[in-house]
Design a protein around this motif. Structure first.
Motif, PDB file in Angstrom:
ATOM      1  N   THR A  76      35.826  59.060  25.232  1.00  0.00           N
ATOM      2  CA  THR A  76      37.013  59.755  24.710  1.00  0.00           C
ATOM      3  C   THR A  76      37.471  59.118  23.401  1.00  0.00           C
ATOM      4  O   THR A  76      37.759  59.816  22.417  1.00  0.00           O
ATOM      5  CB  THR A  76      38.152  59.728  25.745  1.00  0.00           C
ATOM      6  N   VAL A  77      37.528  57.781  23.360  1.00  0.00           N
ATOM      7  CA  VAL A  77      37.972  57.146  22.108  1.00  0.00           C
ATOM      8  C   VAL A  77      36.893  57.229  21.030  1.00  0.00           C
ATOM      9  O   VAL A  77      37.204  57.343  19.843  1.00  0.00           O
ATOM     10  CB  VAL A  77      38.424  55.675  22.298  1.00  0.00           C
ATOM     11  N   ALA A 105      37.333  60.398  19.373  1.00  0.00           N
ATOM     12  CA  ALA A 105      38.565  60.392  18.571  1.00  0.00           C
ATOM     13  C   ALA A 105      38.302  59.806  17.189  1.00  0.00           C
ATOM     14  O   ALA A 105      38.647  60.403  16.162  1.00  0.00           O
ATOM     15  CB  ALA A 105      39.651  59.588  19.288  1.00  0.00           C
ATOM     16  N   TYR A 106      37.680  58.629  17.164  1.00  0.00           N
ATOM     17  CA  TYR A 106      37.479  57.946  15.886  1.00  0.00           C
ATOM     18  C   TYR A 106      36.352  58.559  15.063  1.00  0.00           C
ATOM     19  O   TYR A 106      36.382  58.519  13.832  1.00  0.00           O
ATOM     20  CB  TYR A 106      37.212  56.449  16.126  1.00  0.00           C
ATOM     21  N   GLY A 148      37.361  63.068  15.307  1.00  0.00           N
ATOM     22  CA  GLY A 148      38.714  63.540  15.020  1.00  0.00           C
ATOM     23  C   GLY A 148      39.332  64.400  16.103  1.00  0.00           C
ATOM     24  O   GLY A 148      40.384  65.009  15.895  1.00  0.00           O
ATOM     25  N   VAL A 149      38.677  64.494  17.240  1.00  0.00           N
ATOM     26  CA  VAL A 149      39.241  65.201  18.395  1.00  0.00           C
ATOM     27  C   VAL A 149      38.869  64.413  19.649  1.00  0.00           C
ATOM     28  O   VAL A 149      37.949  63.593  19.623  1.00  0.00           O
ATOM     29  CB  VAL A 149      38.682  66.638  18.569  1.00  0.00           C
ATOM     30  N   TYR A 150      39.598  64.650  20.725  1.00  0.00           N
ATOM     31  CA  TYR A 150      39.179  64.087  22.011  1.00  0.00           C
ATOM     32  C   TYR A 150      38.155  65.036  22.617  1.00  0.00           C
ATOM     33  O   TYR A 150      38.488  66.133  23.049  1.00  0.00           O
ATOM     34  CB  TYR A 150      40.385  63.910  22.939  1.00  0.00           C
ATOM     35  N   GLN A 151      36.917  64.643  22.593  1.00  0.00           N
ATOM     36  CA  GLN A 151      35.842  65.520  23.049  1.00  0.00           C
ATOM     37  C   GLN A 151      34.623  64.672  23.441  1.00  0.00           C
ATOM     38  O   GLN A 151      33.690  64.495  22.646  1.00  0.00           O
ATOM     39  CB  GLN A 151      35.470  66.521  21.944  1.00  0.00           C
ATOM     40  N   PRO A 152      34.617  64.161  24.636  1.00  0.00           N
ATOM     41  CA  PRO A 152      33.516  63.280  25.058  1.00  0.00           C
ATOM     42  C   PRO A 152      32.127  63.899  24.912  1.00  0.00           C
ATOM     43  O   PRO A 152      31.157  63.169  24.718  1.00  0.00           O
ATOM     44  CB  PRO A 152      33.839  62.999  26.531  1.00  0.00           C
ATOM     45  N   SER A 153      32.044  65.222  24.971  1.00  0.00           N
ATOM     46  CA  SER A 153      30.713  65.833  24.848  1.00  0.00           C
ATOM     47  C   SER A 153      30.123  65.595  23.460  1.00  0.00           C
ATOM     48  O   SER A 153      28.921  65.759  23.261  1.00  0.00           O
ATOM     49  CB  SER A 153      30.780  67.336  25.143  1.00  0.00           C
ATOM     50  N   GLY A 183      42.974  64.784  29.178  1.00  0.00           N
ATOM     51  CA  GLY A 183      41.857  64.833  28.237  1.00  0.00           C
ATOM     52  C   GLY A 183      42.048  63.925  27.035  1.00  0.00           C
ATOM     53  O   GLY A 183      41.159  63.797  26.202  1.00  0.00           O
ATOM     54  N   TYR A 240      38.992  70.400  29.124  1.00  0.00           N
ATOM     55  CA  TYR A 240      37.894  70.501  28.152  1.00  0.00           C
ATOM     56  C   TYR A 240      37.193  71.857  28.225  1.00  0.00           C
ATOM     57  O   TYR A 240      36.554  72.284  27.256  1.00  0.00           O
ATOM     58  CB  TYR A 240      36.880  69.376  28.352  1.00  0.00           C
ATOM     59  N   GLY A 274      34.665  71.156  25.691  1.00  0.00           N
ATOM     60  CA  GLY A 274      35.516  71.357  24.524  1.00  0.00           C
ATOM     61  C   GLY A 274      36.364  70.145  24.194  1.00  0.00           C
ATOM     62  O   GLY A 274      36.048  69.015  24.583  1.00  0.00           O
ATOM     63  N   SER A 275      37.442  70.390  23.461  1.00  0.00           N
ATOM     64  CA  SER A 275      38.189  69.274  22.896  1.00  0.00           C
ATOM     65  C   SER A 275      39.692  69.435  23.068  1.00  0.00           C
ATOM     66  O   SER A 275      40.189  70.505  23.384  1.00  0.00           O
ATOM     67  CB  SER A 275      37.868  69.165  21.401  1.00  0.00           C
ATOM     68  N   VAL A 276      40.393  68.333  22.846  1.00  0.00           N
ATOM     69  CA  VAL A 276      41.851  68.325  22.787  1.00  0.00           C
ATOM     70  C   VAL A 276      42.241  67.779  21.416  1.00  0.00           C
ATOM     71  O   VAL A 276      41.730  66.733  20.992  1.00  0.00           O
ATOM     72  CB  VAL A 276      42.453  67.435  23.890  1.00  0.00           C
ATOM     73  N   ILE A 288      45.123  61.670  15.061  1.00  0.00           N
ATOM     74  CA  ILE A 288      44.359  61.128  16.189  1.00  0.00           C
ATOM     75  C   ILE A 288      44.129  59.624  16.064  1.00  0.00           C
ATOM     76  O   ILE A 288      44.080  58.911  17.065  1.00  0.00           O
ATOM     77  CB  ILE A 288      43.029  61.905  16.367  1.00  0.00           C
ATOM     78  N   ARG A 289      44.010  59.139  14.845  1.00  0.00           N
ATOM     79  CA  ARG A 289      43.778  57.698  14.672  1.00  0.00           C
ATOM     80  C   ARG A 289      45.023  56.904  15.096  1.00  0.00           C
ATOM     81  O   ARG A 289      44.943  55.944  15.855  1.00  0.00           O
ATOM     82  CB  ARG A 289      43.407  57.410  13.213  1.00  0.00           C
ATOM     83  N   THR A 293      45.430  57.256  18.939  1.00  0.00           N
ATOM     84  CA  THR A 293      44.451  56.506  19.723  1.00  0.00           C
ATOM     85  C   THR A 293      44.694  55.004  19.607  1.00  0.00           C
ATOM     86  O   THR A 293      44.595  54.274  20.609  1.00  0.00           O
ATOM     87  CB  THR A 293      43.023  56.869  19.265  1.00  0.00           C
TER      88      THR A 293
END
Lengths: 128, 589
Positions: free
Chosen positions: A19-20, A23-24, A27-32, B70, B106, B208-210, B215-216, B219
């Protein structure tokens, strides 16, 4: 050279690492879309693990037909040279490389300071 | 501009028509109720006709995430499963862990609304925007564990699975919903709502995404909070021993129930304490986006479970006259597999034990018969023999067979494992909880017993105390944060919601949301006819003094209980009958 290591006995399967990472890096939370995929699941009364993370083996760099991948302290992909042929992803023993938009996406250990390691709540992931 | 953090999409599934549609989230309601618990209750307040039969096609089952789902916010991996409860007739939201909430988010949805009824057993498959209705012919009648295993093999372990066992299929009001095998939406019989819809499982994969505003920044701060606040000793004990840690504290505090709440305190508690159970530990597993990992995976002689939780240890241990830890593990495994809530099913069995012991009705089971207790789970889940009666819970069983003075329940939901005579505020908490006797709404023992911050054997100040605890939990569960982040504050929560949604949430607003959530749940129940007369205390607690333990001699006089109720209604602005004024109801909508 410092490398990622996973101690499965400490892993909760929380997927915060991915997840992180997304993010970095995305730019989105998207583990896939993360450059790491570590999770656990139950199977036939046992806990099993998926542990796709870069161990800096360098096989991708050696096998890249374009010479687009280099490895010093971490992996770098030259976006101009990469044609997205997928050779690196095929050869990667940890199945961590993805091809997206015809470019190779590989963990660069956040340039030697991996966010997944800083996040891992039980120190299951280390970088040493 | 809509708040970020949400997908701003609701998936509405009509099981009767085998159709679905996607609609935007009611962002105006999200502003008032955030997500999960509160938001789902607001939806059902709007969408369910009063007096809807909970087991009819007209009832709806909501799977609701929150804005934090998520994201890497610690302990945010929980899903609210909400419906009108067949056990109580009240609104009922149950919080379930595992990875299902994150998978739904997601996949692209804040809420999945399940309406209608399948014409024959099936399951719902959600893979991002691909929705399909699959046959469950080969799964119906199977244990929840086997069903999940089959579905995981069929669809892959990257799918999260909600499933029910035979208890849900057979419409037991004790039926739970399982996820990741060992996580439950346990209370209120929501498994029977799934069963009534012929819905064996919901299988979800989300890729998908959230999105959040910065985001930086978000997080960085979330990871800092995880490392600095969540991973403190005040919270991390759950990693070491899970909720088994409460056993010693409850025993020492005089609130560990023994033999169907006839007394408290068990001198032999060390025989089944966490350190004994953890000898069978094979590994650790937590929910998605959790840093604490309360799940202990234990294996012993063919029995595999994640847990057991304190509640299960208590009800299958001292409250059943049992001290064998292996029997507790087995009880837990079979209850999960049959799809029965360990608390409610256990309470019903131990009531039957007392009925038999007292010669009031011979259910064929007595205290200490732990093997039979496990057999009874199977009978109840399949409605065989006396299980046919016990599957309807202790309220209905006591109406039929007598013994209501020691039937420990409120509104038809069985008592959790905290004896109120040693923590008077808990009797109020159970009485006014929105879904019947529940320990997750306002956890009085923490103040009255563990922290000893308020005297336990008095009514004084308990209305305000229970309100404050309830307010906090109501907004916490509406933000989909787990109870295990015990050091969470309104400052942290409002900061996290601000980082994720982009709306400026203040700490003061957290309390306002919590109060609103309590009120909308009460408004729902009030519309169903619930008033003060259903906010009850079991007769045993009023009539019988405890015979042993630190709270020896304690009982709760009816006047003291009534006083606590008066105080609570006063704090809430409800009248003496527990009824909310109409302008208060109007302000919630």
């Amino acid at each position: 050279m410092k490398r990622l290591k996973l101690d499965k006995s400490k892993c909760l399967g929380c997927k915060l690492c991915a997840t992180v990472c997304s993010a970095y890096k995305e730019g989105v939370y998207q583990p896939s879309k993360a450059r790491i995929e570590i999770e656990s699941y139950y199977d036939n009364g046992d806990i099993k693990y998926i542990d796709h993370y870069c161990i800096l083996c360098g096989i991708c760099a050696k096998s890249c037909p374009q010479g687009a991948i280099s490895m010093e302290d971490y992996i770098s992909v030259d976006q101009d040279k990469c044609i997205g042929c997928g050779t690196c992803a095929e050869k990667c023993p940890k199945k961590v490389i993805k091809i997206r938009e015809q470019k190779s996406v590989i963990c660069d250990t956040c340039l030697g300071d991996p966010s997944c390691v800083k996040t891992c709540p039980q120190n299951a992931l280390t970088f040493a | 501009m809509p708040m970020l953090g949400y997908t701003n999409k609701v998936l509405r599934v009509n099981l009767t028509e085998r159709s679905y549609g996607i609609e935007p989230l009611r962002m105006d309601w999200a502003e008032k109720y955030i997500g999960s618990k509160g938001l789902s209750i607001r939806y059902l307040y709007e969408e369910l006709e009063p007096n809807t039969d909970p087991l009819s096609a007209e009832n709806k089952l909501l799977l609701t995430t929150g804005p934090l789902t998520g994201t890497p916010v610690p302990c945010s991996g929980k899903l609210a499963v909400t419906s009108k409860s067949p056990a109580t007739g009240t609104i009922s939201d149950a919080s379930i862990g595992g990875h299902i909430a994150i998978s739904i988010k997601y996949a692209g949805y804040d809420i999945v609304i399940l309406e209608g009824k399948l014409s024959k057993p099936g399951y719902l498959l959600i893979e991002d925007d691909r929705i399909s209705f699959e046959s469950a012919d080969d799964l119906w009648g199977k244990g929840s564990h086997e069903a999940e295993k089959t579905l995981a093999e069929r669809h892959g372990v990257d799918h999260s699975i909600l499933s029910i066992g035979p208890a849900g299929e057979n419409l037991s009001v004790l039926a739970c919903i399982n996820c990741d095998y060992y996580r439950q939406a346990g209370r209120g019989g929501l498994g029977a709502v799934m069963g009534s819809k012929n819905l064996k499982a919901v299988v979800v994969k989300g890729t998908g995404s959230v999105e959040v505003p910065d985001i930086r920044k978000a997080t960085d701060r979330i990871v800092e909070l995880l490392q600095v606040d969540v991973l403190r000793e005040d919270n991390t004990f759950v990693f070491d021993v899970g909720t088994t840690a409460f056993l010693e504290a409850c025993n020492d505090g005089g609130i560990l129930p023994v033999k169907n709440f006839s007394d408290t305190t068990d001198e032999e508690w060390v025989k089944y304490n966490g350190d004994v159970l953890m000898e069978y530990r094979e590994g650790k597993r937590g929910c998605g986006d959790c840093g604490l990992g309360c799940g202990n995976f234990l294996k012993f002689r063919g029995t595999s479970i994640e847990g057991p939780e304190y509640e299960t240890i208590s009800v299958a241990g001292p409250n059943a006259g049992n001290t064998d830890p292996v029997a507790i593990l087995k009880y837990n495994e079979v209850a999960d597999d049959m799809g029965l809530d360990t608390i409610s099913a256990g309470d019903t069995i131990i009531w039957a034990m007392e009925m038999t012991e007292k010669g009031l009705y011979d259910f064929g089971i007595r205290f200490g018969e732990s093997d039979k207790m496990i057999d009874f789970l199977r009978l109840m889940a399949r409605r065989e023999g006396v299980g046919a009666y016990l599957a309807d819970g202790v309220k209905r069983a006591s109406e039929k067979f007598g013994g209501d003075e020691f039937a420990l329940q409120v509104k038809g939901l069985e008592y959790p494992q905290y004896e109120p005579r040693g923590s008077w505020g808990m009797s109020l908490s159970y009485a006014v909880s929105d879904r019947g006797a529940c320990h997750m709404r306002a956890y009085a023992p923490n103040v009255e017993v563990f922290e000893a911050a308020a005297p336990p054997y008095t009514a004084e100040g308990k209305g305000q105390m229970v309100y404050e605890l309830a307010e906090f939990n109501a907004v916490k569960f509406s933000s989909c944060i787990c109870d295990m982040w015990a050091t969470l504050t309104y400052d942290f929560l409002s900061e996290l919601l601000t980082l994720v949604t982009g709306r400026n949430w203040t700490a003061d607003e957290m309390g306002e949301v919590g109060r609103r959530v309590i009120n909308i749940a009460r408004a729902f129940n009030q519309r169903e006819g619930f008033t003060r007369k259903e906010d009850t205390i079991p007769k045993r607690l009023v009539r019988e003094a405890l015979k042993s333990g630190p709270a020896v001699g304690q009982k709760i006089p009816q006047e003291a209980f009534d006083d606590m109720l008066d105080q609570y209604y006063d704090v809430m602005g409800w009248d003496k009958n527990g009824v909310m004024p109409e302008d208060l109801v109007a302000s919630l909508l």
